[in-house]
Design an enzyme around this catalytic site. Structure first.
Site, PDB file in Angstrom:
ATOM      1  N   MET A 157     141.686  39.101  11.906  1.00  0.00           N
ATOM      2  CA  MET A 157     140.901  37.914  12.512  1.00  0.00           C
ATOM      3  C   MET A 157     141.138  36.397  11.658  1.00  0.00           C
ATOM      4  O   MET A 157     140.429  35.631  11.906  1.00  0.00           O
ATOM      5  CB  MET A 157     139.304  38.064  12.260  1.00  0.00           C
ATOM      6  CG  MET A 157     138.956  39.658  12.730  1.00  0.00           C
ATOM      7  SD  MET A 157     137.271  39.533  13.222  1.00  0.00           S
ATOM      8  CE  MET A 157     136.221  39.390  11.559  1.00  0.00           C
ATOM      9  N   GLY A 158     142.242  36.463  11.253  1.00  0.00           N
ATOM     10  CA  GLY A 158     142.672  35.186  10.434  1.00  0.00           C
ATOM     11  C   GLY A 158     142.297  34.921   9.188  1.00  0.00           C
ATOM     12  O   GLY A 158     141.595  36.036   8.641  1.00  0.00           O
ATOM     13  N   LYS A 193     139.232  48.088   1.896  1.00  0.00           N
ATOM     14  CA  LYS A 193     138.050  47.533   1.683  1.00  0.00           C
ATOM     15  C   LYS A 193     137.165  47.582   2.694  1.00  0.00           C
ATOM     16  O   LYS A 193     135.950  48.067   2.483  1.00  0.00           O
ATOM     17  CB  LYS A 193     138.132  46.077   1.481  1.00  0.00           C
ATOM     18  CG  LYS A 193     136.782  45.330   1.140  1.00  0.00           C
ATOM     19  CD  LYS A 193     137.014  43.797   0.838  1.00  0.00           C
ATOM     20  CE  LYS A 193     137.060  43.081   2.090  1.00  0.00           C
ATOM     21  NZ  LYS A 193     136.144  43.084   3.022  1.00  0.00           N
ATOM     22  N   ASP A 194     137.820  47.804   3.955  1.00  0.00           N
ATOM     23  CA  ASP A 194     136.809  47.950   5.240  1.00  0.00           C
ATOM     24  C   ASP A 194     137.090  49.641   5.353  1.00  0.00           C
ATOM     25  O   ASP A 194     137.736  49.987   6.619  1.00  0.00           O
ATOM     26  CB  ASP A 194     137.132  47.262   6.440  1.00  0.00           C
ATOM     27  CG  ASP A 194     137.069  45.680   5.958  1.00  0.00           C
ATOM     28  OD1 ASP A 194     135.824  45.393   6.006  1.00  0.00           O
ATOM     29  OD2 ASP A 194     137.954  44.966   6.077  1.00  0.00           O
ATOM     30  N   SER A 241     138.509  38.936   0.634  1.00  0.00           N
ATOM     31  CA  SER A 241     137.811  38.998   1.859  1.00  0.00           C
ATOM     32  C   SER A 241     137.930  37.289   2.296  1.00  0.00           C
ATOM     33  O   SER A 241     137.863  36.783   1.408  1.00  0.00           O
ATOM     34  CB  SER A 241     136.668  39.506   1.601  1.00  0.00           C
ATOM     35  OG  SER A 241     135.531  38.962   2.784  1.00  0.00           O
ATOM     36  N   SER A 242     138.038  37.347   3.634  1.00  0.00           N
ATOM     37  CA  SER A 242     138.052  36.181   4.383  1.00  0.00           C
ATOM     38  C   SER A 242     136.639  35.574   3.748  1.00  0.00           C
ATOM     39  O   SER A 242     136.530  34.295   4.072  1.00  0.00           O
ATOM     40  CB  SER A 242     137.961  36.281   5.925  1.00  0.00           C
ATOM     41  OG  SER A 242     139.621  36.792   5.969  1.00  0.00           O
ATOM     42  N   ARG A 243     135.662  36.518   3.844  1.00  0.00           N
ATOM     43  CA  ARG A 243     134.229  35.925   3.989  1.00  0.00           C
ATOM     44  C   ARG A 243     134.184  35.361   2.462  1.00  0.00           C
ATOM     45  O   ARG A 243     132.831  34.592   1.985  1.00  0.00           O
ATOM     46  CB  ARG A 243     133.346  36.919   4.131  1.00  0.00           C
ATOM     47  CG  ARG A 243     133.091  37.123   5.616  1.00  0.00           C
ATOM     48  CD  ARG A 243     131.987  38.128   5.980  1.00  0.00           C
ATOM     49  NE  ARG A 243     131.592  38.200   7.468  1.00  0.00           N
ATOM     50  CZ  ARG A 243     132.308  39.053   8.308  1.00  0.00           C
ATOM     51  NH1 ARG A 243     133.157  39.965   7.803  1.00  0.00           N
ATOM     52  NH2 ARG A 243     132.175  38.861   9.592  1.00  0.00           N
ATOM     53  N   GLY A 261     145.184  39.595   0.431  1.00  0.00           N
ATOM     54  CA  GLY A 261     145.160  40.966   0.896  1.00  0.00           C
ATOM     55  C   GLY A 261     145.879  41.249   2.099  1.00  0.00           C
ATOM     56  O   GLY A 261     146.336  42.216   2.499  1.00  0.00           O
ATOM     57  N   HIS A 262     145.763  40.358   3.139  1.00  0.00           N
ATOM     58  CA  HIS A 262     146.655  40.401   4.420  1.00  0.00           C
ATOM     59  C   HIS A 262     147.954  40.572   4.029  1.00  0.00           C
ATOM     60  O   HIS A 262     148.981  40.994   4.691  1.00  0.00           O
ATOM     61  CB  HIS A 262     146.259  39.249   5.160  1.00  0.00           C
ATOM     62  CG  HIS A 262     144.926  39.054   5.716  1.00  0.00           C
ATOM     63  ND1 HIS A 262     143.957  38.198   5.569  1.00  0.00           N
ATOM     64  CD2 HIS A 262     144.197  40.016   6.570  1.00  0.00           C
ATOM     65  CE1 HIS A 262     142.702  38.444   6.027  1.00  0.00           C
ATOM     66  NE2 HIS A 262     142.815  39.553   6.884  1.00  0.00           N
TER      67      HIS A 262
HETATM   68  O1  PAF Z   1     139.245  43.861   9.830  1.00  0.00           O
HETATM   69  C1  PAF Z   1     139.209  42.867  10.833  1.00  0.00           C
HETATM   70  O2  PAF Z   1     139.710  41.840  10.259  1.00  0.00           O
HETATM   71  C2  PAF Z   1     138.976  43.079  12.251  1.00  0.00           C
HETATM   72  O3  PAF Z   1     137.753  43.967  12.090  1.00  0.00           O
HETATM   73  C3  PAF Z   1     140.162  43.703  13.032  1.00  0.00           C
HETATM   74  C4  PAF Z   1     140.775  45.114  12.527  1.00  0.00           C
HETATM   75  C5  PAF Z   1     141.059  42.664  13.318  1.00  0.00           C
HETATM   76  C6  PAF Z   1     139.379  43.895  14.543  1.00  0.00           C
HETATM   77  O4  PAF Z   1     139.046  42.700  14.871  1.00  0.00           O
END
Ligand code: PAF
Length: 285
Positions: free
Chosen positions: A31-32, A149-150, A185-187, A37-38
């Site tokens: 989600m940008g 993490k998710d 985390s982005s948050r 982590g990404h």
């Molecule tokens: O983890 C995320 O960033 C989102 O839940 C995902 C997998 C891109 C789906 O919108």
């Protein structure tokens, strides 16, 4: 230079060209608000010849009182990070490109979404599974990469892919942590400097939990009590849940046996943070 495209047609063309050149396709859905982590996901995805990253703040996975509108968005910064980490194509569609105005088809996994975040965020995993399946159909990757993490998201997507016979491998990648243990985390962008310090109780509590389970504790109640005590000690965090589930089925386990996931969701100021650890309950412990 990673190309940024906004339409499904452009993605399909680029992926077809990569396939025609004999390359396998790796996909990192995001989600940008990209962070280290990404980057780890992208680095792992580099085992493929062509790596696609999507950036889409998916409206259907946010509840009415959640942070869809305030979710951090910064395409330029994301583009440069994605490029440095080796993405070849960035798919950044508008909502209208993803969802027809009359969209009415949903993907709903019914077993693994019962507890953890699924119980607290009604409709969340329906939105996640639907958008992931749509993106899998657009990108047609050989492999897709998800951060652990998710963890529940990873397992739900993996189950959905299995149940609906999609031909791709769903790969979980270990949680990337800051030097002090906080899960990326982005948050985390929502945290003030002070709140960020309070949030360190989360990895600390999970680490303590891991240690007592590894030393032989098998009562989930004892472990969750220990975590709760650590989280609330400073009086700054609000616990949403602490659950210990079987790592494969995501069902509660009493007493603890096999591989378990110890997972928490916590409010730190306005930010809702989740984190977890996987622990093996060895029979001899
Ligand atoms: O983890 C995320 O960033 C989102 O839940 C995902 C997998 C891109 C789906 O919108």
């Amino acid at each position: 230079m990673a190309e940024v495209v906004t339409t499904k047609l452009e993605v399909r063309r680029a992926v077809e060209a990569a396939r025609a050149a004999g390359k396998s396709i790796g996909f990192v859905p995001t989600m940008g608000a990209l962070h280290a982590g990404h980057q780890t996901l992208l680095q792992r995805a580099a085992e493929n010849g062509f790596v696609v990253l999507s950036i889409f703040v998916n409206p259907t996975q946010f509840g009415p009182s959640e942070d869809f509108l305030s979710y951090p968005r910064n395409l330029e910064a994301d583009r440069s990070l994605a490029e440095q980490a080796g993405a070849h194509l960035i798919f950044a569609p508008a909502a209208e490109e993803v969802y027809a105005e009359t969209h009415s088809t949903w993907v709903e996994e019914e077993a693994m979404t019962e507890g953890l975040c699924g119980a607290r965020r009604p409709g969340h995993f329906r939105g996640v599974a639907t958008v992931c399946l749509k993106f899998f159909n657009i990108v047609r990757p050989d492999r897709a990469y998800f951060g652990l993490k998710d963890y529940q998201q990873f397992k739900v997507v993996q189950r959905t892919v299995r149940d609906l016979d999609l031909q791709l491998e769903v790969i979980g990648v270990a949680t990337h942590r800051e030097a002090d243990g906080l899960a990326m985390s982005s948050r985390n962008a929502y945290l003030s400097a002070e709140a960020r310090q309070w949030a360190l109780a989360i990895p600390r509590a999970l680490q303590q939990a891991r240690e007592i389970v590894e030393r032989g504790e098998r009562s989930p109640r004892t472990v969750t009590d220990l975590i709760r005590a650590e989280l609330v000690a400073e009086g700054k965090l609000k616990v949403e849940y602490i659950e210990i589930v079987d790592a494969e089925t995501l069902e509660l386990v009493v007493p603890l046996v096999g591989q378990v996931l110890i997972a928490v969701a916590v409010y730190c100021g306005d930010a809702r943070l989740i984190d977890n650890v996987l622990v093996e309950c060895r029979p001899e412990a």
